[in-house]
Write an enzyme that holds these catalytic residues in place. Structure first.
Site, PDB file in Angstrom:
ATOM      1  N   ALA A  32      -2.650  49.774  -5.332  1.00 53.37           N
ATOM      2  CA  ALA A  32      -4.044  50.150  -5.592  1.00 53.37           C
ATOM      3  C   ALA A  32      -5.016  49.238  -4.868  1.00 53.37           C
ATOM      4  CB  ALA A  32      -4.304  50.113  -7.098  1.00 53.37           C
ATOM      5  N   ALA A  33      -4.582  48.722  -3.689  1.00 52.77           N
ATOM      6  CA  ALA A  33      -5.433  47.753  -2.998  1.00 52.77           C
ATOM      7  C   ALA A  33      -6.273  48.380  -1.901  1.00 52.77           C
ATOM      8  CB  ALA A  33      -4.562  46.647  -2.412  1.00 52.77           C
ATOM      9  N   ARG A  38     -11.713  57.070   3.358  1.00 59.00           N
ATOM     10  CA  ARG A  38     -12.124  58.480   3.455  1.00 59.00           C
ATOM     11  C   ARG A  38     -12.987  58.922   2.266  1.00 59.00           C
ATOM     12  NH1 ARG A  38      -5.985  60.276   4.490  1.00 59.00           N
ATOM     13  NH2 ARG A  38      -5.688  58.188   3.615  1.00 59.00           N
ATOM     14  N   GLY A 108      -1.410  47.869   4.995  1.00 57.65           N
ATOM     15  CA  GLY A 108      -0.494  48.989   4.832  1.00 57.65           C
ATOM     16  C   GLY A 108       0.274  48.955   3.514  1.00 57.65           C
ATOM     17  N   ASN A 263      -7.684  61.569  -1.343  1.00 54.40           N
ATOM     18  CA  ASN A 263      -8.104  60.719  -0.232  1.00 54.40           C
ATOM     19  C   ASN A 263      -9.577  60.872   0.116  1.00 54.40           C
ATOM     20  OD1 ASN A 263      -5.410  59.557   0.476  1.00 54.40           O
ATOM     21  ND2 ASN A 263      -4.935  61.725   0.708  1.00 54.40           N
ATOM     22  N   ASN A 413     -35.999  67.088 -47.320  1.00 54.78           N
ATOM     23  CA  ASN A 413     -36.528  68.129 -46.451  1.00 54.78           C
ATOM     24  C   ASN A 413     -37.628  67.524 -45.590  1.00 54.78           C
ATOM     25  OD1 ASN A 413     -36.748  71.240 -45.950  1.00 54.78           O
ATOM     26  ND2 ASN A 413     -38.817  70.365 -45.958  1.00 54.78           N
TER      27      ASN A 413
HETATM   28  C1  UD1 Z   1       0.911  57.548   2.018  1.00 56.40           C
HETATM   29  C2  UD1 Z   1       2.270  57.541   2.697  1.00 56.40           C
HETATM   30  C3  UD1 Z   1       2.638  58.962   3.112  1.00 56.40           C
HETATM   31  C4  UD1 Z   1       2.606  59.891   1.934  1.00 56.40           C
HETATM   32  C5  UD1 Z   1       1.261  59.818   1.205  1.00 56.40           C
HETATM   33  C6  UD1 Z   1       1.380  60.609  -0.078  1.00 56.40           C
HETATM   34  C7  UD1 Z   1       2.589  55.395   3.814  1.00 56.40           C
HETATM   35  C8  UD1 Z   1       2.536  54.666   5.106  1.00 56.40           C
HETATM   36  N1  UD1 Z   1       2.235  56.681   3.849  1.00 56.40           N
HETATM   37  O1  UD1 Z   1      -0.081  57.919   2.965  1.00 56.40           O
HETATM   38  O2  UD1 Z   1       3.932  58.974   3.668  1.00 56.40           O
HETATM   39  O3  UD1 Z   1       2.868  61.219   2.334  1.00 56.40           O
HETATM   40  O4  UD1 Z   1       0.941  58.435   0.887  1.00 56.40           O
HETATM   41  O5  UD1 Z   1       0.347  60.399  -0.960  1.00 56.40           O
HETATM   42  O6  UD1 Z   1       2.985  54.829   2.820  1.00 56.40           O
HETATM   43  N2  UD1 Z   1      -2.579  50.788  -0.385  1.00 56.40           N
HETATM   44  C9  UD1 Z   1      -2.558  49.436  -0.643  1.00 56.40           C
HETATM   45  N3  UD1 Z   1      -2.658  48.544   0.378  1.00 56.40           N
HETATM   46  C10 UD1 Z   1      -2.735  48.941   1.674  1.00 56.40           C
HETATM   47  C11 UD1 Z   1      -2.751  50.338   1.948  1.00 56.40           C
HETATM   48  C12 UD1 Z   1      -2.661  51.230   0.903  1.00 56.40           C
HETATM   49  O7  UD1 Z   1      -2.483  49.023  -1.806  1.00 56.40           O
HETATM   50  O8  UD1 Z   1      -2.800  48.071   2.557  1.00 56.40           O
HETATM   51  C13 UD1 Z   1      -2.511  51.733  -1.524  1.00 56.40           C
HETATM   52  C14 UD1 Z   1      -3.731  52.607  -1.619  1.00 56.40           C
HETATM   53  O9  UD1 Z   1      -4.678  51.998  -2.490  1.00 56.40           O
HETATM   54  C15 UD1 Z   1      -3.193  53.909  -2.189  1.00 56.40           C
HETATM   55  C16 UD1 Z   1      -1.747  53.936  -1.750  1.00 56.40           C
HETATM   56  O10 UD1 Z   1      -1.420  52.624  -1.316  1.00 56.40           O
HETATM   57  O11 UD1 Z   1      -3.245  53.944  -3.596  1.00 56.40           O
HETATM   58  C17 UD1 Z   1      -1.503  54.927  -0.613  1.00 56.40           C
HETATM   59  O12 UD1 Z   1      -2.351  54.596   0.477  1.00 56.40           O
HETATM   60  P1  UD1 Z   1      -3.065  55.704   1.356  1.00 56.40           P
HETATM   61  O13 UD1 Z   1      -3.870  55.026   2.405  1.00 56.40           O
HETATM   62  O14 UD1 Z   1      -3.725  56.703   0.510  1.00 56.40           O
HETATM   63  O15 UD1 Z   1      -1.786  56.366   2.070  1.00 56.40           O
HETATM   64  P2  UD1 Z   1      -1.670  57.805   2.702  1.00 56.40           P
HETATM   65  O16 UD1 Z   1      -2.337  57.830   4.015  1.00 56.40           O
HETATM   66  O17 UD1 Z   1      -2.090  58.835   1.716  1.00 56.40           O
HETATM   67 CA    CA Z   2      -3.039  58.782  -0.306  1.00 54.77          CA
END
Ligand code: UD1
Ligand code: CA
Length: 497
Positions: A32-33, A38, A108, A263, A413
């Site tokens: 959740a970081a 978007r 990531g 997203n 009342n």
């Molecule tokens: C991710 C997956 C993708 C999958 C999709 C489904 C990866 C590389 N990709 O993509 O394969 O189909 O979810 O929902 O894993 N987060 C962190 N730290 C970071 C980056 C992200 O904590 O540095 C957390 C975000 O807060 C989020 C979750 O990880 O809750 C997913 O990140 P997000 O950027 O939404 O990934 P997607 O592009 O949706």
């Molecule tokens: Ca996502």
């Protein structure tokens, strides 16, 4: 009864629906970081709400139902303080075993998981050989049954289990690449790294994984960021496992709706609509009647009883509870309100943090501001506003009145157009607002004002048009208006001028 108590007393049953508990030895990691670029919002993505609760809370609710004792790590980074404060402020989670792990830079999903596994929390899971369920913070619709199926024990030599789903429109998701069409899973490829052929794949990975913790900790260190987004992908662990000849278990999930990721604001709105429909349908199947189910909005923590009837355009927020046989009229909006049996709320009534007694009648267009309480069989009519006001039983305030910081007894009342003048612009003994007390069986004529602080004694009678500046003793008649003078013939003399 205090309002806060009344509302929390009826909430006690909320956490009882559980689809079966997990072994205590399973750990859960929530990512959740991320900033959620978007979303284009100052609020961290996981704090955006659907069904009246932040996205992250929906996931925590499912965990507290299925694995209440599991050690949970929430990886926080962007908006860290806000996310932590929101979770800590929620009493429902106070019994869970939650640790926050900091991801200083968002590099990531793989990097986020690594931050957790390299922390004392991660070490503890490896030492205890606890398998780790990894969930993203932005999939609020996953059901408890998905969690229980994901954490079935991994077979011997298995490295991980991954959740996949067939999507008609897989755009944006990581695609599952298999050997041949139905062979073992080889790797996951992100949309941005996929070639044209890979983009044709409809089987996607939902970012939900279950890992042997030693495998997870060790292989996170081998991730590389040589990809289109220069990020460390958690998804690459699948290729790692497959190269190391570890079995990659797959749970194929049938209902794509459960895996709706959020997203951007449009996806948030769509998920809200879907969750709402789920909630309304579940209540309808439990005996609540909806005149127009598609027009109402009901938060996920609301509780309704059998034989409640809900008209169109109703919005029920927070921990609102509605008891048997109550009728909620069109466009009524309630937030954290307890509505008693057979109460009737007519069109346009708005109430917040208040208690409405059984058989009471409110509206049309009544307004209960926080900390108000209406007793059984009382009537609060059109354009009546209450604030921090307690009304006894069988009392009637039927039209056009304002009562603030007041206590009104039973069988009172109050005629049309009564106003408690509770604010004089000064602060006295630390009090800004002054109290009005109206005891049982008082009769107040129309168009009166009470200049607070003031007490109107039991059974007193107040003449219409009075502006009361002093308390009235029990059983007295108060008249506080100038005496009428009729001047014979004056009207025609005025007209003659
Ligand atoms: C991710 C997956 C993708 C999958 C999709 C489904 C990866 C590389 N990709 O993509 O394969 O189909 O979810 O929902 O894993 N987060 C962190 N730290 C970071 C980056 C992200 O904590 O540095 C957390 C975000 O807060 C989020 C979750 O990880 O809750 C997913 O990140 P997000 O950027 O939404 O990934 P997607 O592009 O949706
Ligand atoms: Ca996502």
């Amino acid at each position: 009864m205090k309002i806060s108590k009344a509302v929390s007393r009826v909430t006690d049953k909320t956490s009882s629906k559980s689809p079966g508990k997990l072994p205590a030895s399973c750990a859960v990691m929530i990512l959740a970081a991320g900033q959620g670029k978007r979303m284009r919002s100052a609020l961290p993505k996981v704090l955006h709400e659907i069904g009246g609760q932040p996205l992250l809370f929906h996931i925590l609710n499912r965990i507290s139902e299925t694995a209440p004792k599991a050690p949970v790590a929430i990886v926080v980074g962007h908006g860290k303080e806000q996310v932590e404060a929101a979770v800590l402020a929620q009493l429902d989670f106070s019994k869970m075993n939650i640790t926050f792990v900091h991801q200083p830079e968002q590099r990531g999903t793989g990097h986020a998981a690594r931050c957790a596994m390299d922390s004392p929390w991660g070490d503890a899971q490896v030492r205890a050989k606890n398998p780790v369920l990894v969930l993203p913070g932005d999939l609020p619709l996953i059901p408890g049954s998905l969690i229980t199926q994901m954490v079935e024990p991994l077979g011997k030599g298995g490295g991980l289990r991954l959740l996949t789903c067939q999507l008609p429109d897989p755009k944006g998701y990581g695609r599952v690449v298999r050997r041949g069409k139905k062979g073992p899973v080889l790797r996951i490829v992100e949309e941005k790294d996929a070639n044209a052929r890979e983009k044709e794949i409809h089987e996607v990975a939902a970012s939900i994984y279950f890992f042997h913790s030693p495998f997870l900790q060790a292989s996170l260190h081998r991730l590389s960021d040589k990809n289109a987004q220069s990020e460390y992908y958690l998804t690459d662990l699948v290729a790692n496992a497959s190269r190391a000849k570890k079995k990659v278990d797959v749970l194929n999930w049938q209902s794509a709706e459960d895996l709706r990721g959020i997203n951007d604001p449009w996806e948030l709105a769509v998920a809200q609509k879907f969750l709402n429909e789920r909630t309304v349908k579940a209540w309808a199947q439990k005996g609540v009647r909806f005149a127009d189910p598609w027009s109402v909005q009901i938060d996920s923590q609301v509780e309704l009883a059998e034989d409640v009837s809900i008209q169109s355009g109703v919005i029920l927020h927070g921990k609102t509870r509605i008891r048997k046989g109550a009728i909620i009229g069109p466009r009524v909006v309630l937030k954290n309100v307890l509505v008693g049996e057979e109460a009737q709320l007519k069109v346009g009534t708005v109430a917040e943090n208040s208690v409405i007694g059984a058989h009471a009648q409110l509206g049309p267009y009544a307004h209960l501001r926080p900390e108000s309480e209406v007793g059984e069989y009382s009537k609060i009519g059109n354009f009546v506003e209450l604030k921090k006001t307690k009304i006894g039983t069988s009392t009637s305030i039927a039209h056009l009145s304002y009562l603030g910081d007041a206590e009104v007894g039973s069988r009172v009342n109050i005629g049309c157009g009564f106003v408690t003048c509770n604010f004089d612009g000064r602060v006295i003994d630390g009090q800004r607002k002054h109290r009005t007390v109206i005891e049982d069986d008082v009769f107040l004529g129309s168009d009166c004002q009470a200049i607070a602080p003031i007490r109107i004694g039991k059974g007193a009678y107040v003449a219409s048009g009075s502006t009361l500046t002093q308390s009235v003793e029990p059983d007295a008649l108060a008249i506080a208006r100038s005496r009428q003078v009729n001047k014979a013939g004056y009207a025609s003399r005025l007209r003659g001028k």
